[in-house]
Design an enzyme around this catalytic site. Structure first.
Site, PDB file in Angstrom:
ATOM      1  N   THR A 178       0.821  -1.222   0.000  1.00  0.00           N
ATOM      2  CA  THR A 178       0.000   0.000   0.000  1.00  0.00           C
ATOM      3  C   THR A 178       0.845   1.258   0.000  1.00  0.00           C
ATOM      4  O   THR A 178       1.929   1.291   0.574  1.00  0.00           O
ATOM      5  CB  THR A 178      -0.975   0.009   1.199  1.00  0.00           C
ATOM      6  OG1 THR A 178      -1.856  -1.084   1.095  1.00  0.00           O
ATOM      7  CG2 THR A 178      -1.800   1.281   1.269  1.00  0.00           C
ATOM      8  N   ARG A 206     -12.678  -8.900  -2.736  1.00  0.00           N
ATOM      9  CA  ARG A 206     -12.444  -8.312  -1.405  1.00  0.00           C
ATOM     10  C   ARG A 206     -12.070  -6.826  -1.540  1.00  0.00           C
ATOM     11  O   ARG A 206     -11.252  -6.457  -2.365  1.00  0.00           O
ATOM     12  CB  ARG A 206     -11.326  -9.094  -0.709  1.00  0.00           C
ATOM     13  CG  ARG A 206     -10.937  -8.555   0.672  1.00  0.00           C
ATOM     14  CD  ARG A 206      -9.720  -7.668   0.593  1.00  0.00           C
ATOM     15  NE  ARG A 206      -9.265  -7.261   1.919  1.00  0.00           N
ATOM     16  CZ  ARG A 206      -8.347  -6.313   2.113  1.00  0.00           C
ATOM     17  NH1 ARG A 206      -7.793  -5.700   1.094  1.00  0.00           N
ATOM     18  NH2 ARG A 206      -7.992  -5.975   3.320  1.00  0.00           N
ATOM     19  N   VAL A 207     -12.682  -5.992  -0.737  1.00  0.00           N
ATOM     20  CA  VAL A 207     -12.356  -4.562  -0.730  1.00  0.00           C
ATOM     21  C   VAL A 207     -11.775  -4.211   0.629  1.00  0.00           C
ATOM     22  O   VAL A 207     -12.291  -4.633   1.669  1.00  0.00           O
ATOM     23  CB  VAL A 207     -13.626  -3.711  -0.995  1.00  0.00           C
ATOM     24  CG1 VAL A 207     -13.311  -2.225  -0.897  1.00  0.00           C
ATOM     25  CG2 VAL A 207     -14.200  -4.045  -2.376  1.00  0.00           C
ATOM     26  N   GLY A 208     -10.683  -3.465   0.620  1.00  0.00           N
ATOM     27  CA  GLY A 208     -10.028  -3.088   1.873  1.00  0.00           C
ATOM     28  C   GLY A 208     -10.258  -1.640   2.250  1.00  0.00           C
ATOM     29  O   GLY A 208     -11.014  -0.908   1.594  1.00  0.00           O
ATOM     30  N   ASP A 209      -9.575  -1.248   3.307  1.00  0.00           N
ATOM     31  CA  ASP A 209      -9.763   0.098   3.877  1.00  0.00           C
ATOM     32  C   ASP A 209      -9.290   1.221   2.963  1.00  0.00           C
ATOM     33  O   ASP A 209      -9.748   2.354   3.085  1.00  0.00           O
ATOM     34  CB  ASP A 209      -9.013   0.203   5.203  1.00  0.00           C
ATOM     35  CG  ASP A 209      -7.511   0.013   5.020  1.00  0.00           C
ATOM     36  OD1 ASP A 209      -7.105  -0.952   4.341  1.00  0.00           O
ATOM     37  OD2 ASP A 209      -6.743   0.847   5.544  1.00  0.00           O
ATOM     38  N   THR A 229      -2.052   1.930   6.477  1.00  0.00           N
ATOM     39  CA  THR A 229      -1.562   0.695   5.845  1.00  0.00           C
ATOM     40  C   THR A 229      -1.579  -0.430   6.876  1.00  0.00           C
ATOM     41  O   THR A 229      -1.315  -0.210   8.056  1.00  0.00           O
ATOM     42  CB  THR A 229      -0.144   0.869   5.271  1.00  0.00           C
ATOM     43  OG1 THR A 229       0.358  -0.432   4.896  1.00  0.00           O
ATOM     44  CG2 THR A 229       0.825   1.490   6.266  1.00  0.00           C
ATOM     45  N   GLY A 230      -1.858  -1.639   6.406  1.00  0.00           N
ATOM     46  CA  GLY A 230      -1.937  -2.784   7.311  1.00  0.00           C
ATOM     47  C   GLY A 230      -3.227  -3.515   7.033  1.00  0.00           C
ATOM     48  O   GLY A 230      -3.875  -3.282   6.004  1.00  0.00           O
ATOM     49  N   GLN A 231      -3.598  -4.414   7.937  1.00  0.00           N
ATOM     50  CA  GLN A 231      -4.768  -5.256   7.653  1.00  0.00           C
ATOM     51  C   GLN A 231      -6.050  -4.424   7.549  1.00  0.00           C
ATOM     52  O   GLN A 231      -6.567  -3.904   8.545  1.00  0.00           O
ATOM     53  CB  GLN A 231      -4.934  -6.314   8.735  1.00  0.00           C
ATOM     54  CG  GLN A 231      -5.851  -7.430   8.260  1.00  0.00           C
ATOM     55  CD  GLN A 231      -6.381  -8.214   9.431  1.00  0.00           C
ATOM     56  OE1 GLN A 231      -7.363  -7.833  10.066  1.00  0.00           O
ATOM     57  NE2 GLN A 231      -5.720  -9.299   9.728  1.00  0.00           N
ATOM     58  N   GLY A 232      -6.532  -4.309   6.313  1.00  0.00           N
ATOM     59  CA  GLY A 232      -7.635  -3.405   6.021  1.00  0.00           C
ATOM     60  C   GLY A 232      -8.887  -3.676   6.825  1.00  0.00           C
ATOM     61  O   GLY A 232      -9.606  -2.751   7.215  1.00  0.00           O
TER      62      GLY A 232
END
Ligand code: ASP
Length: 318
Positions: A178, A206-209, A229-232
Site C-alpha cells: 500500500t 475483497r475490498v479493503g480500507d 496501511t496494514g490489515q484493512g
C-alpha cells in the site's frame, strides 16, 4: 521563499510490510528509497508553487503507483485468482469532498480515478468494471493486467499458496504494501490519498480500507489528514483514519498520541500489523507503526526531506 501564510508539508508511506533488512536486497532498498524521494518531490513541487494539497497527494501517490517497489498500480499484489484488483481513495480536508475506487482492474493510476470521482461528487465511489469504464470515458489511461504484475508479486502469490497448502503463516512483509500521502498546502488545506493492490492471495472481490473514506483515508481542515496501511479489515472495523481525527477533535489529543493509541488498542493486542502517516493543521507529521518497519518519508515545514524504511534506518540518499 514560499509566499504564503503556511509552509507546506507532505508525507508518504509505502506500506508497513517492510521485509527485514537482511532479506531486502541493497539494490531494491536503494531503488525504493529513491522512488519515495521522487514521489515526495513531485508533491512538494506542487505545494511550493502554491498548488493544492489534493493535487500534491495525487501527484505523490501517482509516482508511488508507477514504482514497481510498492503494492499499488505497477507492482500491485495478486489476488487468489492471480488477478489485480485495485483500491484507492482521496479526500480534500477543505471541502470534505472525496472520491474512491474499489476493485479496479485496468485503470493505470487508481488515485487519479479517485480524484476524478471526487470532482464529480456523485457518484463518489465506483467498483469493478464500472470504475474502469468511467476511467476510460474520462480520458484516464487504462492498461492490461500484465502491466501491474512484477516477478516479485508472482513469486509472492506462489509463496502464499504454499503457506495455504502447508498451513503455515505469512510474514507481515508478504502481506502488506500500500501507498499513501498526506499534505498541508500554503492555504492551510489538508488532503490525504491512499492506493493499494490489497494483499497477496486476497479473496476475489475483497475490498479493503484503502477504498473506504474514514477507514484508510481521511482529511479534515483544522484537524488532520491520515493515510493507513496494514490489515484493512481491522482499519474498517475501527474506522481508524476518522477515529484519529475524532480523538484530536473531541479529546484534544496530540496527533502522534491519537495515532499511537489506536494501534496499541486495536492492532498490537491482536497481533495485527498496522501503520499510519498523518499530519495536523500545524504541519506536525506523525508516522506510527507496530511492524518491523514502514516505508515512509516527508518534506517538513523547513523543506527538509527525510526517507526511512525500518525502525531505525534513515535512507541516506546523497
Ligand atoms: N490496507 C491494505 C488493505 O487491506 C493493505 C495494506 O496496507 O497492506 O487492502
Amino acid at each position: 521563499m514560499i509566499p504564503s501564510a503556511h509552509r507546506p508539508v507532505i508525507a508518504l508511506h509505502g506500506g508497513c510490510g517492510v521485509m527485514s533488512r537482511a532479506l531486502l536486497s541493497e539494490d531494491e532498498w536503494v531503488a525504493a528509497c529513491a522512488d519515495m524521494r521522487k514521489a515526495l518531490e513531485a508533491g512538494y513541487a506542487i505545494l511550493s508553487a502554491g498548488g493544492s494539497a489534493v493535487a500534491a497527494v495525487e501527484a505523490c501517490v501517482t509516482v508511488m503507483e508507477d514504482s514497481p517497489h510498492f503494492n499499488a498500480g505497477h507492482g500491485a499484489a495478486l489476488n487468489a485468482s492471480g488477478q489485480h484488483e485495485l483500491d484507492a481513495s482521496i479526500m480534500d480536508g477543505a471541502t470534505a469532498q472525496a472520491g474512491a475506487v474499489a476493485g479496479a482492474q485496468a485503470v493505470r493510476n487508481p488515485v487519479r480515478l479517485a480524484r476524478k470521482l471526487m470532482e464529480q461528487s456523485i457518484p463518489m465511489m465506483l467498483a469493478g468494471p464500472a470504475a474502469d469504464a468511467y476511467a476510460a470515458d474520462h480520458g484516464l489511461e487504462t492498461v492490461p493486467q500484465s502491466y501491474f504484475t512484477t516477478p516479485r508479486r508472482a513469486e509472492a502469490l506462489a509463496t502464499m499458496r504454499a503457506h495455504d497448502r502447508l498451513g503455515t503463516f505469512a510474514s507481515e512483509s508478504e502481506k502488506h504494501g500500500t501507498v499513501g500521502a498526506v499534505a498541508l498546502d500554503c492555504d492551510g488545506n489538508l488532503a490525504a490519498a491512499t492506493s493499494t493492490g490489497g494483499f497477496t492471495n486476497k479473496a476475489v472481490g475483497r475490498v479493503g480500507d484503502s477504498a473506504i473514506i474514514g477507514a484508510g483515508t481521511y482529511a479534515r481542515n483544522g484537524v488532520c489528514a491520515v493515510s493507513c496501511t496494514g490489515q484493512g479489515e481491522q482499519f474498517i472495523r475501527h474506522v481508524v483514519a476518522h477515529e484519529i481525527a475524532a480523538r484530536i477533535r473531541y479529546e484534544d489529543r496530540p496527533l502522534a498520541d491519537a495515532a499511537r493509541a489506536i494501534l496499541a488498542e486495536a492492532f498490537t493486542p491482536h497481533g495485527i500489523g498496522g501503520g499510519v502517516i498523518a499530519i495536523d493543521q500545524r504541519g506536525t507529521i506523525s508516522a506510527e507503526f507496530n511492524t518491523e518497519g514502514m516505508f515512509r518519508g516527508w518534506i517538513d515545514a523547513d523543506g527538509v526531506l527525510f526517507v526511512a524504511t525500518h525502525r531505525d534506518s534513515e535512507c541516506t540518499l546523497g
